[in-house]
Design a protein around this motif. Structure first.
Motif, PDB file in Angstrom:
ATOM      1  N   THR A 176       0.828  -1.204   0.000  1.00  0.00           N
ATOM      2  CA  THR A 176       0.000   0.000   0.000  1.00  0.00           C
ATOM      3  C   THR A 176       0.865   1.258   0.000  1.00  0.00           C
ATOM      4  O   THR A 176       0.564   2.232  -0.695  1.00  0.00           O
ATOM      5  N   ILE A 180       2.119   1.764  -3.591  1.00  0.00           N
ATOM      6  CA  ILE A 180       1.048   2.184  -4.497  1.00  0.00           C
ATOM      7  C   ILE A 180       0.659   3.636  -4.231  1.00  0.00           C
ATOM      8  O   ILE A 180       0.515   4.436  -5.162  1.00  0.00           O
ATOM      9  N   ARG A 220       2.457   2.289  -9.283  1.00  0.00           N
ATOM     10  CA  ARG A 220       1.813   1.825 -10.519  1.00  0.00           C
ATOM     11  C   ARG A 220       2.340   2.597 -11.726  1.00  0.00           C
ATOM     12  O   ARG A 220       2.682   2.004 -12.760  1.00  0.00           O
ATOM     13  N   MET A 277       5.867   1.511 -12.516  1.00  0.00           N
ATOM     14  CA  MET A 277       5.941   0.238 -13.236  1.00  0.00           C
ATOM     15  C   MET A 277       5.504   0.425 -14.684  1.00  0.00           C
ATOM     16  O   MET A 277       6.129  -0.112 -15.607  1.00  0.00           O
ATOM     17  N   VAL A 321       9.583  -8.095 -15.196  1.00  0.00           N
ATOM     18  CA  VAL A 321       9.141  -7.110 -14.216  1.00  0.00           C
ATOM     19  C   VAL A 321       8.220  -7.804 -13.221  1.00  0.00           C
ATOM     20  O   VAL A 321       7.246  -8.445 -13.629  1.00  0.00           O
ATOM     21  N   THR A 322       8.544  -7.722 -11.945  1.00  0.00           N
ATOM     22  CA  THR A 322       7.667  -8.313 -10.929  1.00  0.00           C
ATOM     23  C   THR A 322       7.439  -7.318  -9.804  1.00  0.00           C
ATOM     24  O   THR A 322       7.922  -6.191  -9.857  1.00  0.00           O
ATOM     25  N   MET A 347      -6.189   7.119  -1.080  1.00  0.00           N
ATOM     26  CA  MET A 347      -5.783   6.958  -2.473  1.00  0.00           C
ATOM     27  C   MET A 347      -6.631   7.852  -3.382  1.00  0.00           C
ATOM     28  O   MET A 347      -7.820   8.020  -3.162  1.00  0.00           O
ATOM     29  N   LEU A 395      -6.583   2.378  -7.814  1.00  0.00           N
ATOM     30  CA  LEU A 395      -5.396   2.094  -6.990  1.00  0.00           C
ATOM     31  C   LEU A 395      -5.764   1.185  -5.818  1.00  0.00           C
ATOM     32  O   LEU A 395      -4.995   0.299  -5.440  1.00  0.00           O
ATOM     33  N   LEU A 447      -5.910  -2.251  -7.309  1.00  0.00           N
ATOM     34  CA  LEU A 447      -4.547  -2.798  -7.430  1.00  0.00           C
ATOM     35  C   LEU A 447      -4.050  -3.287  -6.070  1.00  0.00           C
ATOM     36  O   LEU A 447      -3.452  -4.363  -5.948  1.00  0.00           O
ATOM     37  N   ASP A 448      -4.331  -2.517  -5.045  1.00  0.00           N
ATOM     38  CA  ASP A 448      -3.887  -2.850  -3.689  1.00  0.00           C
ATOM     39  C   ASP A 448      -4.550  -4.148  -3.195  1.00  0.00           C
ATOM     40  O   ASP A 448      -3.899  -4.996  -2.584  1.00  0.00           O
ATOM     41  N   GLN A 455      -2.945  -7.021  -4.822  1.00  0.00           N
ATOM     42  CA  GLN A 455      -1.647  -7.303  -4.180  1.00  0.00           C
ATOM     43  C   GLN A 455      -1.845  -8.144  -2.923  1.00  0.00           C
ATOM     44  O   GLN A 455      -1.049  -9.029  -2.634  1.00  0.00           O
ATOM     45  N   ILE A 476      -2.346 -11.670  -4.166  1.00  0.00           N
ATOM     46  CA  ILE A 476      -1.084 -12.274  -4.597  1.00  0.00           C
ATOM     47  C   ILE A 476      -0.229 -12.629  -3.380  1.00  0.00           C
ATOM     48  O   ILE A 476       0.369 -13.689  -3.317  1.00  0.00           O
ATOM     49  N   ARG A 512       2.034  -8.882   8.133  1.00  0.00           N
ATOM     50  CA  ARG A 512       3.362  -8.649   7.565  1.00  0.00           C
ATOM     51  C   ARG A 512       4.333  -8.391   8.705  1.00  0.00           C
ATOM     52  O   ARG A 512       3.956  -7.997   9.799  1.00  0.00           O
ATOM     53  N   THR A 521       7.328  -6.623   8.057  1.00  0.00           N
ATOM     54  CA  THR A 521       8.236  -5.530   7.715  1.00  0.00           C
ATOM     55  C   THR A 521       7.753  -4.206   8.304  1.00  0.00           C
ATOM     56  O   THR A 521       8.498  -3.255   8.389  1.00  0.00           O
ATOM     57  N   ARG A 522       6.477  -4.170   8.685  1.00  0.00           N
ATOM     58  CA  ARG A 522       5.919  -2.921   9.177  1.00  0.00           C
ATOM     59  C   ARG A 522       4.902  -3.322  10.224  1.00  0.00           C
ATOM     60  O   ARG A 522       4.246  -4.339  10.092  1.00  0.00           O
ATOM     61  N   LEU A 560      -2.204  -1.212   6.125  1.00  0.00           N
ATOM     62  CA  LEU A 560      -2.954  -0.012   5.773  1.00  0.00           C
ATOM     63  C   LEU A 560      -4.065  -0.254   4.773  1.00  0.00           C
ATOM     64  O   LEU A 560      -5.100   0.386   4.804  1.00  0.00           O
ATOM     65  N   GLY A 561      -3.835  -1.205   3.859  1.00  0.00           N
ATOM     66  CA  GLY A 561      -4.687  -1.303   2.677  1.00  0.00           C
ATOM     67  C   GLY A 561      -6.176  -1.383   2.986  1.00  0.00           C
ATOM     68  O   GLY A 561      -6.964  -0.547   2.531  1.00  0.00           O
ATOM     69  N   LEU A 565      -7.714   1.627   5.024  1.00  0.00           N
ATOM     70  CA  LEU A 565      -7.852   2.831   4.187  1.00  0.00           C
ATOM     71  C   LEU A 565      -9.072   2.729   3.282  1.00  0.00           C
ATOM     72  O   LEU A 565      -9.839   3.687   3.132  1.00  0.00           O
ATOM     73  N   THR A 592      -0.461  -3.566 -15.280  1.00  0.00           N
ATOM     74  CA  THR A 592       0.644  -3.832 -14.350  1.00  0.00           C
ATOM     75  C   THR A 592       0.429  -5.162 -13.629  1.00  0.00           C
ATOM     76  O   THR A 592       1.387  -5.902 -13.406  1.00  0.00           O
ATOM     77  N   ALA A 644       3.238  -8.139 -14.262  1.00  0.00           N
ATOM     78  CA  ALA A 644       4.044  -8.616 -13.138  1.00  0.00           C
ATOM     79  C   ALA A 644       3.643 -10.025 -12.695  1.00  0.00           C
ATOM     80  O   ALA A 644       4.350 -10.659 -11.925  1.00  0.00           O
ATOM     81  N   ASN A 645       2.491 -10.504 -13.192  1.00  0.00           N
ATOM     82  CA  ASN A 645       1.991 -11.828 -12.786  1.00  0.00           C
ATOM     83  C   ASN A 645       1.444 -12.595 -13.981  1.00  0.00           C
ATOM     84  O   ASN A 645       0.247 -12.880 -14.060  1.00  0.00           O
TER      85      ASN A 645
END
Ligand SMILES: Nc1ncnc2c1ncn2[C@@H]1O[C@H](COP(=O)(O)OP(=O)(O)OP(=O)(O)O)[C@@H](O)[C@H]1O
Ligand SMILES: [Mg+2]
Lengths: 123, 184
Positions: free
Chosen positions: A37, A40, A45, A48, A64-65, B1, B6, B9-10, B13, B16, B63, B65-66, B70-71, B74, B121, B125-126
């Motif tokens: 998030t 983004i 986006r 990319m 590209v990933t 956002m 967006l 997209l989030d 993600q 994924i 996660r 890492t943080r 948020l996703g 939000l 995108t 990427a996938n």
């Protein structure tokens, strides 16, 4: 009618692509864009999309990933570039304009774009 | 956002990240019903009861890492600001469906924005992801299924091939323009 005409184009494209498939898919350069998030919201986006566009214009074969948040949110959008056998470089606060530069300099010629580097890793 | 595309997209993600191999995106823009909704569903690992209960609160995350996620919170805030909300259906091991509803005419509702780039995108990427996209605008419909494209291409050309992405870019641009009011 768009759909049918386009599928026809896609079939033609298949024949064209098949012929140079061997040239175009070989030694892999990897480009990884941060798409948590935080990424983004910071514009990942568009970054990319700019990378994909530049690869296409220059006819460069690279994969590209995406990756999620890696804990450097304030430096997003983050882009990693990995050329086979070389250090993995992480670039931060990348804009779509920078993205073009990363492709033209680092991806294509292996020249690290020093002013945008935030980390380096041994692969 | 700034764009709903967006948020979409989030959400993808998240799918994924949950190891989904199939993702469905649905968008419904309905002026008569004064409703804008979208949905992302996946066959990923799903969430257990405890996690779903927490997940709309800022700032739940699994996660590492943080400390905060948020996703979803939000998105929930954005939807509730527009007289709507977020609904999550999920089952561990089966998958997840996240649905966000907005009042179409609410002044604070963000525009859909550049959904074409969101789709491109995701696919770039996938390339292995099985993506089904359904977009309705006041009774018109556009549908895209990556598996149909894969069938036409045959097994040896991946969807992230640059020529294929170029084709997809044109196809999406035309189809979305038609959806929003061009010819039949
Ligand atoms: N589609 C999904 N399938 C399985 N689990 C999910 C899914 N979406 C969200 N989750 C779970 O809910 C948590 C919170 O999601 P949320 O999008 O709010 O934050 P995040 O993805 O962890 O971080 P951020 O979105 O800020 O990058 C995730 O960490 C994950 O455990
Ligand atoms: Mg998320």
């Amino acid at each position: 009618m768009t759909a049918l005409k386009n599928l026809d184009d896609l079939r033609k494209l298949r024949e064209r692509v098949k012929e140079d498939l061997n040239e175009r898919f070989g030694g892999e350069i990897k480009i990884i864009v941060g798409m948590g998030t935080c990424g983004i919201a910071a514009g990942a986006r568009e970054v990319m999309a700019a990378i994909l566009n530049e690869l296409r214009l220059r006819n460069i074969n690279a994969t590209v990933t995406q990756t999620g948040c890696i804990g450097m949110c304030e430096r997003e959008p983050l882009v990693d570039i990995v050329r086979p056998g070389e250090k993995r470089i992480t670039y931060g606060r990348v804009t779509p304009r920078d993205a073009k530069r990363l492709v033209a300099e680092h991806v294509l010629h292996g020249r690290v774009v020093e002013d945008l580097v935030v980390a380096r890793f041994e692969e | 956002m700034e764009e709903l595309s967006l948020h979409i997209l989030d959400l993808v993600q998240n799918s994924i990240g949950a190891a989904a191999t199939r993702v469905g995106i649905l968008i419904e823009e309905d002026v008569a019903a004064d409703r804008f909704l979208f949905e992302v569903k996946d066959n990923g690992q799903g969430m257990d009861k405890e996690l779903v209960r927490e997940v709309l609160k800022p700032f739940t995350t699994t996660r590492t890492t943080r400390r905060v996620g948020l996703g979803l919170s939000l998105l929930d805030m954005a939807a509730r600001q527009c007289d709507g909300g977020v609904e999550i259906d999920t089952e561990p091991g089966k998958g997840t469906r996240v649905r966000a509803v907005f009042r179409y005419s609410h002044w604070d509702r963000a525009p859909l924005g550049d959904i074409k780039t969101t789709l491109l995108t995701i696919i770039a990427a996938n390339p292995e992801l099985q993506l089904e996209y359904v977009h309705r605008v006041n009774g018109r419909i556009f549908r895209l299924d990556t598996e149909e494209i894969r069938t036409v291409l045959g097994g040896d050309i991946p969807l992230n091939n640059m020529a294929v992405l170029g084709w997809l870019d044109d196809y999406l641009a035309q189809s979305l323009a038609e959806l929003y009011g061009g010819e039949e």
